[in-house]
Design an enzyme around this catalytic site. Sequence first.
Site, mmCIF file in Angstrom:
data_model
loop_
_atom_site.group_PDB
_atom_site.id
_atom_site.type_symbol
_atom_site.label_atom_id
_atom_site.label_comp_id
_atom_site.label_asym_id
_atom_site.label_seq_id
_atom_site.Cartn_x
_atom_site.Cartn_y
_atom_site.Cartn_z
ATOM 1 N N GLU A 16 0.834 -1.328 -0.059
ATOM 2 C CA GLU A 16 0.017 -0.109 0.151
ATOM 3 C C GLU A 16 0.984 1.239 -0.093
ATOM 4 O O GLU A 16 1.876 1.275 0.419
ATOM 5 C CB GLU A 16 -1.114 0.101 1.026
ATOM 6 C CG GLU A 16 -0.472 -0.231 2.427
ATOM 7 C CD GLU A 16 0.889 0.459 2.841
ATOM 8 O OE1 GLU A 16 1.062 1.459 2.892
ATOM 9 O OE2 GLU A 16 1.968 -0.168 3.106
ATOM 10 N N GLU A 67 4.409 -0.299 0.342
ATOM 11 C CA GLU A 67 4.372 -0.367 -0.802
ATOM 12 C C GLU A 67 4.232 -1.688 -1.723
ATOM 13 O O GLU A 67 3.678 -2.320 -2.565
ATOM 14 C CB GLU A 67 5.575 0.258 -1.880
ATOM 15 C CG GLU A 67 5.782 1.782 -1.408
ATOM 16 C CD GLU A 67 7.104 2.028 -1.992
ATOM 17 O OE1 GLU A 67 7.559 1.334 -2.969
ATOM 18 O OE2 GLU A 67 7.290 3.378 -1.979
#
Lengths: 354, 354
Positions: free
Chosen positions: A177, A320
């Site tokens: 994310e 991420e």
Amino acid sequence: MTETSLTELIRGIRPLDPAVLEAAQRRLDDLTKPPGSLGRLEDVARRLAGIQGTAKPAVRKKRVYTFAGDHGVTEEGVSAYPREVTAQMVLNFLRGGAAINVLTRYVGAEITVVDIGVDHDFQGIAGLVHAKVGRGTRSLARGPAMTREEALQALGVGIDLAREAKRDGVDLVGIGEMGIGNTTPAAALLAAFAGLAPEEVVGRGTGVDDEGLHRKADAVRRGLEVNRPDPSDPLGVLHRLGGYEIAGMAGVCLGGAAAGLPVVVDGFISTAAALVATKLAPAAADYLFFSHLSQERAHVRMIEHLGQQPLLVLDLRLGEGTGAALAMGIVEASARILSEMATFSEAGVSNREE
Amino acid sequence: MTETSLTELIRGIRPLDPAVLEAAQRRLDDLTKPPGSLGRLEDVARRLAGIQGTAKPAVRKKRVYTFAGDHGVTEEGVSAYPREVTAQMVLNFLRGGAAINVLTRYVGAEITVVDIGVDHDFQGIAGLVHAKVGRGTRSLARGPAMTREEALQALGVGIDLAREAKRDGVDLVGIGEMGIGNTTPAAALLAAFAGLAPEEVVGRGTGVDDEGLHRKADAVRRGLEVNRPDPSDPLGVLHRLGGYEIAGMAGVCLGGAAAGLPVVVDGFISTAAALVATKLAPAAADYLFFSHLSQERAHVRMIEHLGQQPLLVLDLRLGEGTGAALAMGIVEASARILSEMATFSEAGVSNREE
């Protein structure tokens, strides 16, 4: 997605077949190595075998879904970076310049970036999954971050993407994310589900100072007071305290488990999504691999609450999907051990003296 | 190799250039991520930069050297497997069926198998480096395992292979081993250098029972008594207590450091080789990466004595170079972070609010 269809999906998640797990263990013990000498790789390989229903599992196609969303709680001064960085980093992902691009390229995984709730108009931009539920959540410190319907919609986005991965022949999915401020909702979810105090669940995120840390704890405290989350209603906890990208990742965990697809979970925020998923569907845990122990200090509490053990400890705290990408390499290597190594009889090697 | 030429080689090992390390750190802090958020990967990348003399290090060609040797100490009943397994596993390596073959294939590394002291005649067998110093060492429990000349010869084999790797354009070397009985000499080396008791340094190796463990401690105790190793003479300690493959791997560490080549060290026995190398040449430590914490219980003591931290904790205890192969993936990924990620200005991403 309705609550009824979510309940049906959860009901369809099957535990791993003990017969396949046993067959995989027998094969592991017959490979040319002392029994158990490949440690965690053997655990991973056995579980993959169980998920794929074969003692010779294969990982050919890997994909990381990186979900991006913004958070109303940034109003409370909980992040070291300005909110617009979420959108800027989405563009960086699309251009291939971020850490997750480097690491997915390295491990040979695809990356799919999903706008599930960024406070920016990406209309017409190619290479991005446009699945915006809203332009950032509302501040969890002042009321529900999402509506129950929004949380269901975001879960549905993740579930659909997991199904798409299965259709595309993906064998291994990773979740990660991007969302300025999202260690705060992740911390709030941990506090709500594990019954921990605000001070125990907050950490420095991307690098807040002592005052920022205090503001985070305060935001969580107010969030718990105003929202009164009920752990026996995981969807209620999610919509009150979570975020769009957290719900999307929880959807991938549930959809992956329902589709028989292993899901590699990234760090603190992704683990919060896995926490939501396993509260909704305990059986989903069999399909999840926890990639790494984040440097975010409460991650260890979250992992312990889940009864899991991460594969890597590399002091990452980036998100991420970076840790997931690295761990996907370990998972693929484990599959290859089971599928490609010679047995004692094939290799003409003497087994141990009993 | 003579002691004089060894001393010269050691004198040629250079510390890393602080200016390059600083340039690498500046670049790391300018990449689109919070400073330090890639944790251990950043440490690895910075050190690789220092070794290669550039802030954009590259790992294009990787090679694992797996050294095989036999040990006289197997007479003392210290292993769960019969001695002939060393030769059988060498043949398994050459046929590609062992764990190290699977893992080097997976990470895209070459593997070179070196017969440096197996008690088997491999004459005429292709694909093997024939560098036999002897057909197994003598029992360290009864006297010196090797002569001083044999230890120098075996060190020279490793040094030459490191030079060959450099000539071949290899950017990253891994070391691993196969040798039934070799946790005992590794344990004896740890006891001698760190001043630990036999009971503190022995472990279950490939899986000995309580009696086997007792025999291992007894063999180490007798080895220390009969050999009286002097830690201020590392070569003396090596030839009395070591093994051919341990000396060969120590040679790769020294030759790699002298040639400016990073070396990834495998588990317990490989770390014993790194211990010997750094006792001979403390400056070599800058060039070594410790891949994983072995399940062999004294490995943690050995790593602590070296003041190092392993990259992976996966409960491996197989050897062969398997942990090194996996860690070479992490090292390569670290290099790519430094070389391939975008900077804040390149990506148009806002840096943190100071």
